[in-house]
Each structure stands twice: as C-alpha cells, then as structure tokens.
Design an enzyme around this catalytic site. Structure first.
Site, short mmCIF file in Angstrom:
data_model
loop_
_atom_site.label_atom_id
_atom_site.label_comp_id
_atom_site.label_asym_id
_atom_site.label_seq_id
_atom_site.Cartn_x
_atom_site.Cartn_y
_atom_site.Cartn_z
CB CYS A 18 -0.88 -0.04 1.25
SG CYS A 18 -1.96 1.36 1.45
N PRO A 19 0.59 2.20 -0.82
CG PRO A 19 0.57 4.47 -1.53
CD PRO A 19 1.37 3.45 -0.71
#
Length: 80
Positions: A18-19
């Site tokens: 992430c992200p």
C-alpha cells in the site's frame, strides 16, 4: 472519446505494498475509456479494503474479487 478494449487490462501488483496497487490501478483507469475492464493482481492485505474503497469513491465497479495462488484478482470496470 476512447473506446473500451474488449480484453481486460492486467495490472500485476503482486509483492507491492500500500498504496502502490491502488496507485497503479488509478493510473491505468485515468486514461481508459468508460466501461474498460481491468484485472488487478495484488498480494497486499490492505488491498482488500483499499480497492473496494477506491472503486466506490471514484465511481468504478468492483465486479468481483477472487483469491488465487496467494494473490487476489480484482475485476474492475471503469465508470463513466
């Protein structure tokens, strides 16, 4: 106006955290025609929350998600 491709785009975001999976998805959808279908492969556990949230916020459709081979395959249709 661009025409959607009959074959889904494939984004391989396995082993990215992430992200990055959602950022790659956002980039692919930014230039795609409405109705374009994208397959996102992700291993990041946060993608289970991030991908549906991103789709809902941006007006895209999460068609399905399926666990396969240690990754999740997300099938997304770009909204209009």
């Amino acid at each position: 106006m661009p025409v959607p491709s009959p074959d889904p785009l494939l984004i391989d975001a396995r082993d990215l955290l992430c992200p990055l999976p959602v950022l790659r998805l956002r980039k692919a959808l930014a230039t795609a025609a409405p109705g374009t279908e994208v397959m996102l492969l992700a291993t990041d556990p946060a993608a289970h929350v991030d991908v549906p949230h991103f789709c809902a916020e941006q007006g895209h459709t999460l068609v399905s998600s399926l666990e396969e081979g240690g990754a999740t395959r997300y099938h997304i249709r770009r909204g209009g």
